[in-house]
Design an enzyme around this catalytic site. Structure first.
Site, PDB file in Angstrom:
ATOM      1  N   CYS A  73       0.848  -1.207   0.000  1.00 36.38           N
ATOM      2  CA  CYS A  73       0.000   0.000   0.000  1.00 36.38           C
ATOM      3  C   CYS A  73       0.874   1.244   0.000  1.00 36.38           C
ATOM      4  O   CYS A  73       1.664   1.459   0.925  1.00 36.38           O
ATOM      5  CB  CYS A  73      -0.903   0.001   1.227  1.00 36.38           C
ATOM      6  SG  CYS A  73      -1.703   1.594   1.503  1.00 36.38           S
TER       7      CYS A  73
ATOM      8  N   CYS B  13       0.573   3.451   3.242  1.00 41.30           N
ATOM      9  CA  CYS B  13       1.034   2.997   4.561  1.00 41.30           C
ATOM     10  C   CYS B  13       2.379   3.670   4.892  1.00 41.30           C
ATOM     11  O   CYS B  13       3.181   3.949   4.000  1.00 41.30           O
ATOM     12  CB  CYS B  13       1.183   1.470   4.588  1.00 41.30           C
ATOM     13  SG  CYS B  13      -0.364   0.608   4.986  1.00 41.30           S
TER      14      CYS B  13
ATOM     15  N   HIS C 114      -3.706   0.712   8.274  1.00 43.20           N
ATOM     16  CA  HIS C 114      -4.349   0.345   7.017  1.00 43.20           C
ATOM     17  C   HIS C 114      -5.758  -0.212   7.238  1.00 43.20           C
ATOM     18  O   HIS C 114      -6.607  -0.152   6.332  1.00 43.20           O
ATOM     19  CB  HIS C 114      -3.472  -0.704   6.318  1.00 43.20           C
ATOM     20  CG  HIS C 114      -3.868  -1.035   4.914  1.00 43.20           C
ATOM     21  ND1 HIS C 114      -3.617  -0.201   3.847  1.00 43.20           N
ATOM     22  CD2 HIS C 114      -4.497  -2.127   4.391  1.00 43.20           C
ATOM     23  CE1 HIS C 114      -4.071  -0.756   2.731  1.00 43.20           C
ATOM     24  NE2 HIS C 114      -4.611  -1.916   3.032  1.00 43.20           N
TER      25      HIS C 114
ATOM     26  N   ASN D  14     -13.808   9.508  -0.500  1.00 43.11           N
ATOM     27  CA  ASN D  14     -14.461   8.450  -1.268  1.00 43.11           C
ATOM     28  C   ASN D  14     -14.105   7.147  -0.587  1.00 43.11           C
ATOM     29  O   ASN D  14     -12.944   6.755  -0.570  1.00 43.11           O
ATOM     30  CB  ASN D  14     -13.927   8.403  -2.706  1.00 43.11           C
ATOM     31  CG  ASN D  14     -14.325   9.621  -3.502  1.00 43.11           C
ATOM     32  OD1 ASN D  14     -15.422  10.152  -3.332  1.00 43.11           O
ATOM     33  ND2 ASN D  14     -13.440  10.077  -4.377  1.00 43.11           N
TER      34      ASN D  14
ATOM     35  N   SER E 248      -9.273   4.448  -4.961  1.00 49.84           N
ATOM     36  CA  SER E 248      -8.272   3.660  -5.665  1.00 49.84           C
ATOM     37  C   SER E 248      -7.394   2.892  -4.690  1.00 49.84           C
ATOM     38  O   SER E 248      -6.521   2.145  -5.102  1.00 49.84           O
ATOM     39  CB  SER E 248      -7.438   4.564  -6.568  1.00 49.84           C
ATOM     40  OG  SER E 248      -7.047   5.726  -5.877  1.00 49.84           O
TER      41      SER E 248
ATOM     42  N   HIS F  19      -6.683   2.018   1.987  1.00 53.53           N
ATOM     43  CA  HIS F  19      -6.140   2.713   3.164  1.00 53.53           C
ATOM     44  C   HIS F  19      -7.049   3.910   3.485  1.00 53.53           C
ATOM     45  O   HIS F  19      -7.403   4.665   2.585  1.00 53.53           O
ATOM     46  CB  HIS F  19      -4.708   3.193   2.881  1.00 53.53           C
ATOM     47  CG  HIS F  19      -3.992   3.611   4.126  1.00 53.53           C
ATOM     48  ND1 HIS F  19      -3.003   2.845   4.706  1.00 53.53           N
ATOM     49  CD2 HIS F  19      -4.146   4.696   4.930  1.00 53.53           C
ATOM     50  CE1 HIS F  19      -2.573   3.466   5.800  1.00 53.53           C
ATOM     51  NE2 HIS F  19      -3.257   4.583   5.957  1.00 53.53           N
TER      52      HIS F  19
ATOM     53  N   HIS G  56      -8.360   7.180   3.719  1.00 55.41           N
ATOM     54  CA  HIS G  56      -7.853   8.488   3.298  1.00 55.41           C
ATOM     55  C   HIS G  56      -8.964   9.303   2.663  1.00 55.41           C
ATOM     56  O   HIS G  56      -9.928   8.771   2.130  1.00 55.41           O
ATOM     57  CB  HIS G  56      -6.697   8.333   2.304  1.00 55.41           C
ATOM     58  CG  HIS G  56      -7.111   7.864   0.942  1.00 55.41           C
ATOM     59  ND1 HIS G  56      -7.501   6.568   0.678  1.00 55.41           N
ATOM     60  CD2 HIS G  56      -7.226   8.528  -0.233  1.00 55.41           C
ATOM     61  CE1 HIS G  56      -7.815   6.450  -0.604  1.00 55.41           C
ATOM     62  NE2 HIS G  56      -7.669   7.621  -1.181  1.00 55.41           N
TER      63      HIS G  56
ATOM     64  N   GLN H 248      -9.564  13.424   0.625  1.00 57.05           N
ATOM     65  CA  GLN H 248      -8.876  14.357  -0.262  1.00 57.05           C
ATOM     66  C   GLN H 248      -9.319  15.783   0.042  1.00 57.05           C
ATOM     67  O   GLN H 248     -10.374  16.003   0.657  1.00 57.05           O
ATOM     68  CB  GLN H 248      -9.211  14.046  -1.722  1.00 57.05           C
ATOM     69  CG  GLN H 248      -8.811  12.644  -2.163  1.00 57.05           C
ATOM     70  CD  GLN H 248      -8.921  12.482  -3.680  1.00 57.05           C
ATOM     71  OE1 GLN H 248      -8.430  13.320  -4.431  1.00 57.05           O
ATOM     72  NE2 GLN H 248      -9.558  11.420  -4.110  1.00 57.05           N
TER      73      GLN H 248
HETATM   74  O1  G1P Z   1      -8.342  10.805  -6.874  1.00 57.70           O
HETATM   75  P1  G1P Z   1      -8.795   9.380  -6.857  1.00 57.70           P
HETATM   76  O2  G1P Z   1      -9.195   8.894  -5.475  1.00 57.70           O
HETATM   77  O3  G1P Z   1      -7.800   8.457  -7.504  1.00 57.70           O
HETATM   78  O4  G1P Z   1     -10.074   9.361  -7.773  1.00 57.70           O
HETATM   79  C1  G1P Z   1     -11.399   9.295  -7.313  1.00 57.70           C
HETATM   80  O5  G1P Z   1     -11.861  10.547  -6.802  1.00 57.70           O
HETATM   81  C2  G1P Z   1     -11.875  11.645  -7.712  1.00 57.70           C
HETATM   82  C3  G1P Z   1     -12.488  12.840  -7.014  1.00 57.70           C
HETATM   83  O6  G1P Z   1     -13.819  12.622  -6.616  1.00 57.70           O
HETATM   84  C4  G1P Z   1     -12.635  11.307  -8.988  1.00 57.70           C
HETATM   85  O7  G1P Z   1     -12.430  12.333  -9.928  1.00 57.70           O
HETATM   86  C5  G1P Z   1     -12.184   9.975  -9.595  1.00 57.70           C
HETATM   87  O8  G1P Z   1     -13.050   9.637 -10.667  1.00 57.70           O
HETATM   88  C6  G1P Z   1     -12.231   8.895  -8.525  1.00 57.70           C
HETATM   89  O9  G1P Z   1     -11.783   7.658  -9.034  1.00 57.70           O
END
Ligand code: G1P
Ligand code: G1P
Lengths: 337, 337
Positions: free
Chosen positions: A50, A53, A112, A152, A160, A163, A165, A167
């Site tokens: 990961c 991590c 994790h 997300n 993706s 872990h 997290h 943004q």
């Molecule tokens: O940035 P990440 O986690 O790789 O990507 C994820 O979140 C983003 C923000 O919502 C989106 O635009 C992507 O489609 C999604 O896969």
């Protein structure tokens, strides 16, 4: 209220000015469509493969340090960049502008295997403090108008990496959704739309999920996603940076509670996108802007059957199959500890 | 245009008034997230277990007749019902109204194995005629304000059955999306926003996908989905019911072309939601309303990697990873026959 509980109706999202179609009778429909995979539940505390991590190597050879709390770094594949470049166009029909931004990743925990719901309260409080500090420092840049904090969670929501997290995308422009909400709040005839809305919800009670002294979580009257929730401070705070010590503890507490209820609903780490809407950082006062978090979880019937926001939803408007009141009841019936 | 082709920028959707964030440099990012299942491609002409195949039994014991063209019936699990019932509420914060509607299913072909792209042109023309006839008859009901025709294709887009079929939801109210588009069109200073937009696109050429004498398909300047397209009549027609014989042939032709290109892009039956926006049937004139179809396909990089519209997209606004111009180029490079 005067509505027959199982008759199709529309509700107005007072915060955006848009409508949602509610079709409570529709859950009887058989499902032969897509069944989601459930991801294996048991994750190790540390995963050597990961890149989030502590101590591991990220894309491009960057080293993630051995962190022991929350850890914030600039996204290696940022959708927005801080340097303005290129010109714009505007002939009245084709309109485009360069857009600056900063995209960061926030590791919620070095572990994790943890999530917001099973992290100790003190560690969730650290996450809240990190979000507030990021709001302050990004918002202080003179060209940043808006700081969007979000998470997300789960492969179904495009995460993706499992872990824990979130943004942060700080942008030069105010994005569509906060702009709509801001306009509705600014034109509200009373002192604050969400203060009055919260008072109405507390009085009614049928959509409340959790409360503590500082915060409330509820399924909004106009919820789109089956188990959508809205998290609100009781007091009129405009941004995470306005929250005092007790408020931050209250927010950490209510976030833990709502996510634990979610995880118990179908017995899996409940996928969702969540994020905060707060006062823009464009230099304006925005006195009517009221801080809140939205949770948008996609699951409808079980761990493997989601709500698809597709044809009618994309082309016309959102549609939901269970009432917000019944969703709130189901969440309330679960443990939050 | 003056934009650096790979610099992040925002584009205005002139048809809705909302913005999309374009991040062309972002396709370099590695993907360790969800991989979609591809559905087995070879379907039988007739599937005895499919409730939409001619002669089979649907939910509730209803019999689907032995049809040999398109076949329309009322959805057995309709999200909207034609009988109004219940009252509403409106205290300024909690606002709800009963909503009537009619939901129909349109089997595009009796053949279980065909799609719009591989049906003979004459049969696609029959589908166009069916859509126009349904628009006319549903729109003629005095309480129906809007007729939404759409197709969800593929399990990824929530289709509950692979038999080629679309849906029609006729509603008492004008839904959010057409309402936004109608407002933008109505306030446009020229005679017709989409007539002028189409002229600008034909002149520029970089986003055009297919053209014939009556119709054009293109990747709109403000496309949100990676390979989104917009299908427009060259002449100012407001609704499917306004189309003459040659127009209908032209529409059938362009629909076949765009869907065949889609299917060749990643070598699978390309999932999408598509649908028409046309003049409301609320009794108003709406002279500036210009008929069009939107195709919203979710795939981004391959048959198994989709674009997730999640955290930032749900909470702030849409974001795309490839330019509309490069998407148009890739579609144009494929065969359409
Ligand atoms: O940035 P990440 O986690 O790789 O990507 C994820 O979140 C983003 C923000 O919502 C989106 O635009 C992507 O489609 C999604 O896969
Ligand atoms: O009616 P269907 O095909 O069973 O259902 C599908 O299309 C509907 C209209 O877009 C959506 O509300 C559903 O979520 C989706 O699964």
């Amino acid at each position: 209220m005067g509505l027959l509980p199982d008759a199709p109706h529309r509700r107005l999202n007072r915060l955006t000015g848009e409508w949602v179609q509610v079709s409570p009778h529709r859950t009887a429909r058989p499902w032969q469509g897509q069944i989601e995979e459930t991801t294996p539940e048991k994750r190790p505390e540390y995963d050597p493969s990961c890149y989030l991590c502590p101590g591991n190597t990220r894309a491009g050879g960057v080293h993630t340090p051995v962190y022991d709390s929350t850890y914030v770094f600039d996204n290696d594949f940022a959708a927005l960049l801080p340097d303005a470049s290129g010109g714009g166009v505007d002939d009245g029909l084709l309109v485009a502008r360069p857009e600056r931004g900063i995209c960061r990743v926030v590791c919620l925990s070095p572990r994790h295997d943890l999530t917001l719901g099973d992290m100790p309260l003190a560690d969730v409080r650290t996450v809240v403090d990190t979000w507030a500090a990021q709001t302050a420092s990004l918002g202080a840049l003179d060209w940043v108008s808006h700081v969007q904090i979000f998470e997300n969670r789960g492969a179904m929501m495009g995460a993706s990496n499992p872990h824990p997290h979130g943004q942060i995308w700080a942008t030069e422009s105010l994005p569509n959704e906060p702009a709509k909400e801001l306009a509705q709040q600014a034109t509200y005839e009373g002192a604050c739309l969400l203060c009055d809305y919260l008072a109405a919800e507390l009085k009614d009670g049928s959509r409340i999920v959790d409360t503590n002294e500082q915060f409330v979580s509820l399924v909004p009257f106009w919820a789109v996603w089956p188990f959508e929730t809205l998290v609100l401070p009781r007091a009129h705070h405009g941004a995470l940076t306005d929250l005092g010590d007790a408020d931050r503890d209250g927010l950490a507490d209510v976030l833990g509670k709502v996510t634990r209820r979610y995880d118990r609903l179908f017995g899996i780490t409940f996928p969702y996108s969540m994020g905060f809407h707060q006062r823009p950082t464009d230099g304006g006062e925005h006195p009517k802007s009221h801080l809140h978090a939205h949770f948008y979880p996609p699951l409808l019937r079980s761990a493997t059957i989601r709500k698809f926001m597709v044809g009618f939803e994309l082309l016309a408007g959102p549609q939901r199959d269970i009432t917000p009141e019944s969703a709130a009841q189901r969440l309330r019936d679960l443990d939050n500890d």
